[in-house]
Design an enzyme around this catalytic site. Sequence first.
Site, PDB file in Angstrom:
ATOM      1  N   TYR A 438       0.810  -1.229   0.000  1.00 29.34           N
ATOM      2  CA  TYR A 438       0.000   0.000   0.000  1.00 29.34           C
ATOM      3  C   TYR A 438       0.844   1.281   0.000  1.00 29.34           C
ATOM      4  O   TYR A 438       2.041   1.234   0.101  1.00 29.34           O
ATOM      5  CB  TYR A 438      -1.069  -0.008   1.085  1.00 29.34           C
ATOM      6  CG  TYR A 438      -0.700  -0.149   2.547  1.00 29.34           C
ATOM      7  CD1 TYR A 438       0.579   0.038   3.031  1.00 29.34           C
ATOM      8  CD2 TYR A 438      -1.716  -0.464   3.455  1.00 29.34           C
ATOM      9  CE1 TYR A 438       0.837  -0.077   4.384  1.00 29.34           C
ATOM     10  CE2 TYR A 438      -1.455  -0.574   4.818  1.00 29.34           C
ATOM     11  CZ  TYR A 438      -0.175  -0.378   5.274  1.00 29.34           C
ATOM     12  OH  TYR A 438       0.079  -0.485   6.605  1.00 29.34           O
ATOM     13  N   GLU A 439       0.169   2.377  -0.170  1.00 31.12           N
ATOM     14  CA  GLU A 439       0.813   3.705  -0.277  1.00 31.12           C
ATOM     15  C   GLU A 439       1.826   3.726  -1.436  1.00 31.12           C
ATOM     16  O   GLU A 439       2.885   4.322  -1.346  1.00 31.12           O
ATOM     17  CB  GLU A 439       1.475   4.065   1.059  1.00 31.12           C
ATOM     18  CG  GLU A 439       1.713   5.543   1.282  1.00 31.12           C
ATOM     19  CD  GLU A 439       0.464   6.396   1.112  1.00 31.12           C
ATOM     20  OE1 GLU A 439      -0.592   6.034   1.675  1.00 31.12           O
ATOM     21  OE2 GLU A 439       0.544   7.391   0.370  1.00 31.12           O
TER      22      GLU A 439
END
Lengths: 588, 588
Positions: A438-439
């Site tokens: 993620y990110e």
Amino acid sequence: MSDFTPPISDIRFLIHDVIGLDTVSNLPPYGETSADLVDAILEEAGKFAASVLAPLNRVGDQEGAKLLEDGTVRTPTGWNEAYAQFCEGGWQGISAPESEGGMGLPILLGAAVAEMWQAANMAFALCPMLTSGAIEALTAHGSDQQRELYLSRMISGEWTGTMNLTEPQAGSDLSKVRSTAVLQEDGSYKISGQKIFITYGDHEMTENIVHLVLARTPNAPAGVKGISLFIVPKYLVSDNGEIGARNDVTCVSLEHKLGIHASPTAVLQFGDKGGATGYLVGEEGKGLAYMFTMMNNARLAVGQQGVAISERAYQQALKYANTRKQGRDAKTGEEVPIAVHGDVQRMLMRIRSSTDAARALSLYAAAQLDLAHHLPDNQDRAAAQARADLLIPLVKGWATDIGVDNASLGVQVHGGMGFIEETGAAQHLRDARIAPIYEGTNGIQALDFIGRKVLRDQAAALMAMLADIKETIHGLKDIDETSDLAKARRELDHAIVDLENSTDCVLERCAADADMAQVLATPYLRQAALCISGWLMLRSLGAVNNTETPEDLRKAKTKSCMFFFTQLLPEAAFMATQIRNCTETELL
Amino acid sequence: MSDFTPPISDIRFLIHDVIGLDTVSNLPPYGETSADLVDAILEEAGKFAASVLAPLNRVGDQEGAKLLEDGTVRTPTGWNEAYAQFCEGGWQGISAPESEGGMGLPILLGAAVAEMWQAANMAFALCPMLTSGAIEALTAHGSDQQRELYLSRMISGEWTGTMNLTEPQAGSDLSKVRSTAVLQEDGSYKISGQKIFITYGDHEMTENIVHLVLARTPNAPAGVKGISLFIVPKYLVSDNGEIGARNDVTCVSLEHKLGIHASPTAVLQFGDKGGATGYLVGEEGKGLAYMFTMMNNARLAVGQQGVAISERAYQQALKYANTRKQGRDAKTGEEVPIAVHGDVQRMLMRIRSSTDAARALSLYAAAQLDLAHHLPDNQDRAAAQARADLLIPLVKGWATDIGVDNASLGVQVHGGMGFIEETGAAQHLRDARIAPIYEGTNGIQALDFIGRKVLRDQAAALMAMLADIKETIHGLKDIDETSDLAKARRELDHAIVDLENSTDCVLERCAADADMAQVLATPYLRQAALCISGWLMLRSLGAVNNTETPEDLRKAKTKSCMFFFTQLLPEAAFMATQIRNCTETELL
């Protein structure tokens, strides 16, 4: 079983003796950040992490977040109380401006504290992490009214924040966002669409949630320039700040995930009953650009999760290795704990040393963000910003990769017990596995590094970084050539030469064929991360001998640093070979 | 979603064109193993794996094995039927002697087939894997009566077998086994004690289970020489083979594990009601030695789990990468599947290439076991046995390590979807994680390799291996120096020189300080595994150009091999540096 000891002496050592507190404490807004204050904050935060958050880590994993039949989301036992205590401590606002109700402390200190939350309980710590991102976005781009209505309540922790970017068809490629925003007569917008993977997308810990949502206005251009950013509160808020009716946003499901079970990862449906009311942040069409301004902090925070889970995995593995007896001492015939076996020591040192290196890199990067915001000189600020921009994909990409490896090694140290869920080691591996995803996936980080951070300025920011590193290397004078420090310096010196060669190779091949960037990105990121964190390990090694470091910390740091230079840094040469051998894109 | 395509063309290529079927098919007992028979067996096994076992992989993970209130163990939906079909196919006895009711086919072929079971459904395949171990132990060491009563029913799959070694205090260190066996007047023994981590320790798929149990007789010497091996059937068996009363062995709990949920991992309590009836296998005090005779096959089988899960993870990741569209072609502006992005290709190729190399190594090692059993000449058999002994810790240690890495990469290719359990990629990672732990942790494998396999004979078996490798390298004549084959040969040539240097270093340092073996073991194992599998990749590269390989296989193999030589094999030099830099044990 899963006790957590906050690594305060390690963090203090890095802040005071390696990075230097004065590099940030002398900046205009931080005038009152004394060494004593820093130490007091670290102590308090450590206490909260160890006594409140860490004991909830396992129950959170077991119970998970639940979507109830009435449509509400229930967080695990103890979450509400822990969150209330978190707010009471004022922790959400540690690095938020004092003018907005925050503590106004350096980002460096905020990062150090955040690492402890993540180590204690990653699934819990995701909530304030996302709120911090929303705070930063609104601080930078919200109108006065938006800041007044939402910001102070987010900084106090009274309301949490979320980031609504991803849609089923739009993940790494946000140009494909389809959610819509239609302007209403009163100046608000009607938001419709589905967002997925929304961390803490719904819960009952606070009376409101401030969703930041990317959506397209009608007739907006295709692609990323047609995307705008909106505030969509879970409950509407009157102009005087009172909570009103439920907005048209529903949590339609929670994901069943490998790890971070306690963190509700929501599918949010906006506008099923005619449109959720949203408020434009800044200007239309600049939504993605606004997101980018907060991305450095968010990516740094995720990178720190890799450090944090490594620290937690290390502590647990070390404790087991010191207790579990298998095998006997060859001389005395006594039963020995497995920690004395060289192969187990190697596993423990791999975790310890890489964790130390990644922590140093992450805190150094955090300090660059302070400098980028507050150095008095424009050019100096720009240089610090360029350095932060350069380092953050390394922190995110490398530290989260080693987070997975280290959690996996932590399982391995436990032998068969590591595979049993009750032991707790496996949870760290399951939790750690999200951080490379993620990110911005680590592939995206590598592309960001090679493309935006190296090719775009023809490696200018990197060369400035390497110049500082070479200054350290050549600045070490009058040292015994047989000393650890001299050995370490030689290893780093070679590694930096290799990195310069790889950089030349990257610049040359990518100039000839733009597709090469995709092919070289991942090994190049890893090589750079090893070398630059190696610089901080060399400085650490220098610092333990120069300062009044306690003897046990000096020994531990020296061992960790020397393990890094002899066993871990040589991977950089392997990465250089991978790059050198990639002469054509068809290789892959 | 989780379709599995048996990798038959890859396996055929290795058996026919790289290892050479004739190296084993000409051995005395395998006279009728024609190429056509091999192909037919692979086809049938592949069909069973894909159509029966693979579809149960996810339901097995979700339901798991359950200990019911009545004390019985329930395997997941479909398990009983699949197991019955497995027995009907005669698959349990594929490599068992025809004289005992088996198919009498080469171990090489049995291994090839077993890899497909493991890839299709690792939790299911563990059951026949453990039974195979018990079959081998009883074939080698059981009395005529024991063979008659138990063996044929295990070879047919009518009864399954288990291995009861581990106790809470005795894992890697089996000298600490405490279970007891007391001789009775009728010649049987009363067995008491607790065994843990017993794979398929209880279930209802068959009417009986044959437990092989390590225990101590009274007055036996301390340590490993006091340990004997016993048959302890779940239900007692009369002399004419009829099933009688329940024996005093109870499944008191099943472990709650990270992965392989469908495989019941039991805590077995022997003798709570006065002692379980057991029958001594062979002689007292030789239990551990007997276990060692079956350890090669068992460790090979676990190593193959690493290959299998890598194959499965690859297929799933490739399918997703070919379907998921993110980003656009720079020239046409068309949306593209993520598989075209170089960084995604790098991840896919890391899985593909390492899987190919580890498969080649595992099947080559299996062929050595055939040679070790059946070569006509004593010395030749001993040499083959020495080579098998040398290679098997490499297969177990290296292939299971890459199994975890590859399953993790498979998750990464899926991005956010990889973290969602419904996708199925995460299950592979959870399942893969056990393989570096059981059947001797990978640390134990590394110690076995460096200690028993290299130091003990002063690297004689390894040098014989390297001589064969050098013969291949120098035997390639009249090849274009700019060709792939020539490039690959150069890389392998350098890597072998490095391995010789590491071996000198290992011999020298361990002679000076025995503790160095513990410190050097893990990187040395990995370096050796990369180099020796590199030899098989070089032979593969040669074979695709020399045989009538189909064009698509030729292209795929060439790409996989060249990726290995340019991107994966260079890790061997990194390992060599780790070894060279370990000048003192205090480093760790």
